[in-house]
Scaffold this motif. Structure first.
Motif, PDB file in Angstrom:
ATOM      1  N   GLY A  13       0.650  -5.554  12.891  1.00 11.12           N
ATOM      2  CA  GLY A  13       1.289  -6.003  11.667  1.00 11.12           C
ATOM      3  C   GLY A  13       0.354  -5.971  10.471  1.00 11.12           C
ATOM      4  O   GLY A  13      -0.686  -6.621  10.469  1.00 11.12           O
ATOM      5  N   LEU A  14       0.712  -5.184   9.454  1.00 11.10           N
ATOM      6  CA  LEU A  14      -0.076  -5.089   8.226  1.00 11.10           C
ATOM      7  C   LEU A  14       0.766  -5.556   7.051  1.00 11.10           C
ATOM      8  O   LEU A  14       1.947  -5.235   6.956  1.00 11.10           O
ATOM      9  CB  LEU A  14      -0.527  -3.643   7.973  1.00 11.10           C
ATOM     10  N   ASP A  15       0.138  -6.298   6.161  1.00 13.81           N
ATOM     11  CA  ASP A  15       0.794  -6.708   4.925  1.00 13.81           C
ATOM     12  C   ASP A  15       0.098  -5.984   3.775  1.00 13.81           C
ATOM     13  O   ASP A  15      -0.969  -6.393   3.320  1.00 13.81           O
ATOM     14  CB  ASP A  15       0.683  -8.225   4.756  1.00 13.81           C
ATOM     15  N   VAL A  16       0.684  -4.867   3.342  1.00 13.66           N
ATOM     16  CA  VAL A  16       0.103  -4.070   2.256  1.00 13.66           C
ATOM     17  C   VAL A  16       0.443  -4.733   0.931  1.00 13.66           C
ATOM     18  O   VAL A  16       1.614  -4.873   0.571  1.00 13.66           O
ATOM     19  CB  VAL A  16       0.615  -2.618   2.286  1.00 13.66           C
ATOM     20  N   THR A  17      -0.581  -5.162   0.198  1.00 12.38           N
ATOM     21  CA  THR A  17      -0.362  -5.881  -1.060  1.00 12.38           C
ATOM     22  C   THR A  17      -0.495  -4.991  -2.288  1.00 12.38           C
ATOM     23  O   THR A  17      -0.017  -5.353  -3.362  1.00 12.38           O
ATOM     24  CB  THR A  17      -1.355  -7.055  -1.179  1.00 12.38           C
ATOM     25  N   ARG A  18      -1.140  -3.832  -2.156  1.00 14.87           N
ATOM     26  CA  ARG A  18      -1.272  -2.931  -3.307  1.00 14.87           C
ATOM     27  C   ARG A  18      -1.557  -1.520  -2.829  1.00 14.87           C
ATOM     28  O   ARG A  18      -2.296  -1.323  -1.857  1.00 14.87           O
ATOM     29  CB  ARG A  18      -2.406  -3.383  -4.239  1.00 14.87           C
ATOM     30  N   VAL A  19      -0.967  -0.535  -3.499  1.00 17.68           N
ATOM     31  CA  VAL A  19      -1.253   0.878  -3.257  1.00 17.68           C
ATOM     32  C   VAL A  19      -1.531   1.524  -4.604  1.00 17.68           C
ATOM     33  O   VAL A  19      -0.748   1.382  -5.545  1.00 17.68           O
ATOM     34  CB  VAL A  19      -0.071   1.603  -2.569  1.00 17.68           C
ATOM     35  N   SER A  20      -2.666   2.209  -4.720  1.00 14.86           N
ATOM     36  CA  SER A  20      -2.974   2.916  -5.969  1.00 14.86           C
ATOM     37  C   SER A  20      -3.442   4.321  -5.644  1.00 14.86           C
ATOM     38  O   SER A  20      -4.118   4.554  -4.651  1.00 14.86           O
ATOM     39  CB  SER A  20      -4.058   2.171  -6.764  1.00 14.86           C
TER      40      SER A  20
END
Length: 211
Positions: free
Chosen positions: A136-143
């Motif tokens: 389980g990953l909680d991705v908080t930002r993608v740039s």
């Protein structure tokens, strides 16, 4: 073009996190991952006056072959962890996609990672792998680095930027040199090795962006 993500991972979701849970209640920073053959050797910094006692729990973990002291101070220590085998899908998936861990810290019961992937395809492959492993990953930002801005400094992680700004301000790059990495480390509250590593990563990031 490269893609950077910020992601939160609960400590009990991946093998490295579960191993490090034996060092409870202290701040831990992952300095780097050193590839040794098929293994990913973590180098961690434990921020605690009792860090020498803390690592004993690591040494007793069945997945850990050895814990080697790299640097030890009164209030913190840097240690390399060698596995009996490399069971960690999270780290091996990062390594397999030629990604870079820019920053990683455990502030409490979860880990916060900043990871740069060489392409969006590499990021997709990574996420497919960890999804198959039910991690389980909680991705908080993608740039995405589209190379459209002139300010390459924004590509640096906050710890890298802080170390680089201080190094320039204190005259670390002056001739003759006016500050040492040990002096910078004292101001930042981290180890000498951590300063060297942050400056190295910052230099690589800036060089890739400009060259």
């Amino acid at each position: 073009m490269s893609v950077t993500i910020e992601v939160h991972v609960d400590a009990d979701e991946f093998e490295f996190g579960r191993v490090i849970e034996s060092v409870d209640g202290v701040r831990i920073e992952l300095q780097t991952i050193i590839p040794i053959g098929e293994q990913a050797l973590p180098l961690i910094e434990i921020h605690d006056e009792d860090h020498r006692t803390s690592v004993e729990g690591l040494r007793e973990h069945p997945a850990v072959a050895a814990v080697v002291a790299v640097e030890e101070y009164d209030d913190r220590g840097v240690y390399a962890i060698e596995w009996h085998e490399d069971p960690d899908t999270f780290f091996t998936s990062i390594r397999d996609q030629d990604a870079q861990i820019l920053n990683a810290v455990r502030p409490n019961s979860h880990w916060e990672f900043e990871i740069r992937f060489p392409s969006r395809e590499a990021l997709t492959a990574f996420r497919e792998t960890v999804n198959e492993g039910e991690l389980g990953l909680d991705v908080t930002r993608v740039s995405q680095d589209d190379r459209s801005t002139a300010d390459s400094k924004e590509e640096l992680s906050e710890p890298q930027r802080e170390a680089l700004d201080l190094a320039v301000d204190r005259g670390y790059y002056a001739i003759p040199r006016e500050a040492t990495t040990a002096e910078l480390a004292d101001e930042l509250g981290i180890s000498d090795q951590a300063v060297v590593e942050r400056l190295r990563r910052a230099t690589i990031t800036l060089a890739r962006d400009r060259l």
